[in-house]
Design a protein around this motif. Structure first.
Motif, PDB file in Angstrom:
ATOM      1  N   ILE A  87      -4.816   9.845   4.854  1.00 37.37           N
ATOM      2  CA  ILE A  87      -4.156   9.108   3.767  1.00 37.37           C
ATOM      3  C   ILE A  87      -3.355  10.056   2.892  1.00 37.37           C
ATOM      4  N   ALA A  88      -3.917  11.230   2.611  1.00 39.43           N
ATOM      5  CA  ALA A  88      -3.204  12.212   1.787  1.00 39.43           C
ATOM      6  C   ALA A  88      -1.902  12.632   2.440  1.00 39.43           C
ATOM      7  N   ILE A  89      -1.928  12.880   3.753  1.00 39.08           N
ATOM      8  CA  ILE A  89      -0.706  13.271   4.469  1.00 39.08           C
ATOM      9  C   ILE A  89       0.324  12.152   4.407  1.00 39.08           C
ATOM     10  N   ALA A  90      -0.122  10.918   4.596  1.00 30.96           N
ATOM     11  CA  ALA A  90       0.801   9.778   4.557  1.00 30.96           C
ATOM     12  C   ALA A  90       1.416   9.606   3.171  1.00 30.96           C
ATOM     13  N   PRO A 108       0.828  -1.208   0.000  1.00 32.03           N
ATOM     14  CA  PRO A 108       0.000   0.000   0.000  1.00 32.03           C
ATOM     15  C   PRO A 108       0.865   1.263   0.000  1.00 32.03           C
ATOM     16  N   ILE A 109       0.328   2.361  -0.527  1.00 33.85           N
ATOM     17  CA  ILE A 109       1.069   3.616  -0.571  1.00 33.85           C
ATOM     18  C   ILE A 109       0.961   4.346   0.762  1.00 33.85           C
ATOM     19  N   VAL A 138       1.442   5.482   9.185  1.00 31.63           N
ATOM     20  CA  VAL A 138       1.099   6.354  10.311  1.00 31.63           C
ATOM     21  C   VAL A 138      -0.302   6.050  10.839  1.00 31.63           C
ATOM     22  N   GLY A 139      -0.849   4.906  10.419  1.00 31.23           N
ATOM     23  CA  GLY A 139      -2.192   4.556  10.863  1.00 31.23           C
ATOM     24  C   GLY A 139      -3.281   5.362  10.203  1.00 31.23           C
ATOM     25  N   ALA A 140      -3.044   5.852   8.993  1.00 26.82           N
ATOM     26  CA  ALA A 140      -4.013   6.707   8.306  1.00 26.82           C
ATOM     27  C   ALA A 140      -5.312   5.959   8.003  1.00 26.82           C
TER      28      ALA A 140
END
Length: 289
Positions: free
Chosen positions: A267-270, A254-255, A259-261
């Motif tokens: 998800i965008a931050i990760a 996974p992309i 960070v537990g998004a």
């Protein structure tokens, strides 16, 4: 001043065009010259990561040495930390006190700057839903470019993504038919975020096949939103279709940083954090303090 503009402008135009195509460019510029030096101040030589060359710093031994150094600089991590300045002695019997000696009969000294110019990140969001929109907003904060592909027209248009560079709305097969490795290289990263895995699967197999055929011109990194189990199933299918394991290993699935998004914003931050770490050649696990 007129001579410098004539020498410099075409090289800068060419370099800008290469950057727009997603190519990394190393450039050398003559800063000062004295004596019988063929390249005058303002002369430039540019080299892409594919080996394409434009411009001149005067030819002969100086240009050969400069071309070699540009090639090495392109391969270095972080582009040689921003580049360097070097002085060359164009004397056959030079000893090196005043600069790098060259086996030349021209005479004189030339000081050149060397730098690597990275293209601006251009993210292709394959899937214009909630995660795609959140990643687009994060890209805008960093002044990164983004484009959108979606099989659904309402998720890939100027109203949904007003700041996108490109909007693509078609089947996955039609999109791939209009692209090749060279054209896809305008995207630094391709993120598969589709609402249907069947669409992402067609895109991914098509892109990996193109990458395998033309690895030299391929530049885009590929990331896939999904689980490890989904990736395992896909990898087995791709191997059966003749895609080499080494190309599968270069895909992120996974992309995003771990960070537990959960939400689209997280998800965008990760995802953007992972891309930024790559661009900066930084290990997110290592402290910078």
């Amino acid at each position: 001043m007129l001579t410098r503009k004539i020498v410099t402008h075409p090289v800068l135009d060419w370099t800008t065009a290469q950057l727009a195509r997603g190519r990394k460019v190393a450039m050398a510029t003559v800063l000062t010259a004295s004596g019988s030096v063929p390249g005058k101040p303002g002369a430039r030589l540019a080299l892409t990561d594919l080996g394409d060359v434009f411009g001149t710093v005067g030819g002969a031994g100086l240009e050969m040495s400069v071309s070699e150094k540009l090639g090495i600089l392109l391969q270095e991590k972080n582009g040689g930390h921003g580049g360097f300045v070097e002085t060359f002695q164009l004397y056959k019997d030079a000893k090196g006190q005043a600069g790098t000696p060259l086996n030349s009969l021209c005479g004189g000294l030339a000081t050149l700057s060397f730098e690597v110019i990275q293209p601006m990140p251009h993210i292709l969001l394959c899937g214009g839903g909630h995660c795609g929109k959140a990643i687009a907003e994060a890209c805008e904060l960093l002044d990164w470019k983004h484009s959108v592909f979606d099989v659904r027209s309402e998720f890939s248009n100027e109203d949904a993504y007003p700041n996108a560079v490109e909007w693509h709305n078609s089947s996955a097969e039609a999109f791939l038919a209009g692209e090749d490795s060279s054209s896809l290289a305008r995207f630094s990263d391709i993120l598969l975020l589709g609402h249907k895995w069947s669409v992402d699967e067609v895109l991914l197999k098509g892109m990996l096949t193109a990458q395998q055929k033309e690895a030299k011109v391929w530049r885009s990194r590929i990331g896939v939103i999904g689980s490890k189990s989904k990736w395992k199933t896909f990898s087995e299918s791709a191997l059966e279709d003749g895609i080499d394991q080494k190309y599968l290993d270069e895909v992120d699935c996974p992309i995003g940083l771990n960070v537990g998004a959960e939400t689209p914003a997280e998800i965008a931050i990760a995802v953007v954090g992972q891309l930024l770490a790559r661009i900066k050649s930084q290990d997110p696990e290592e402290s910078s303090w």
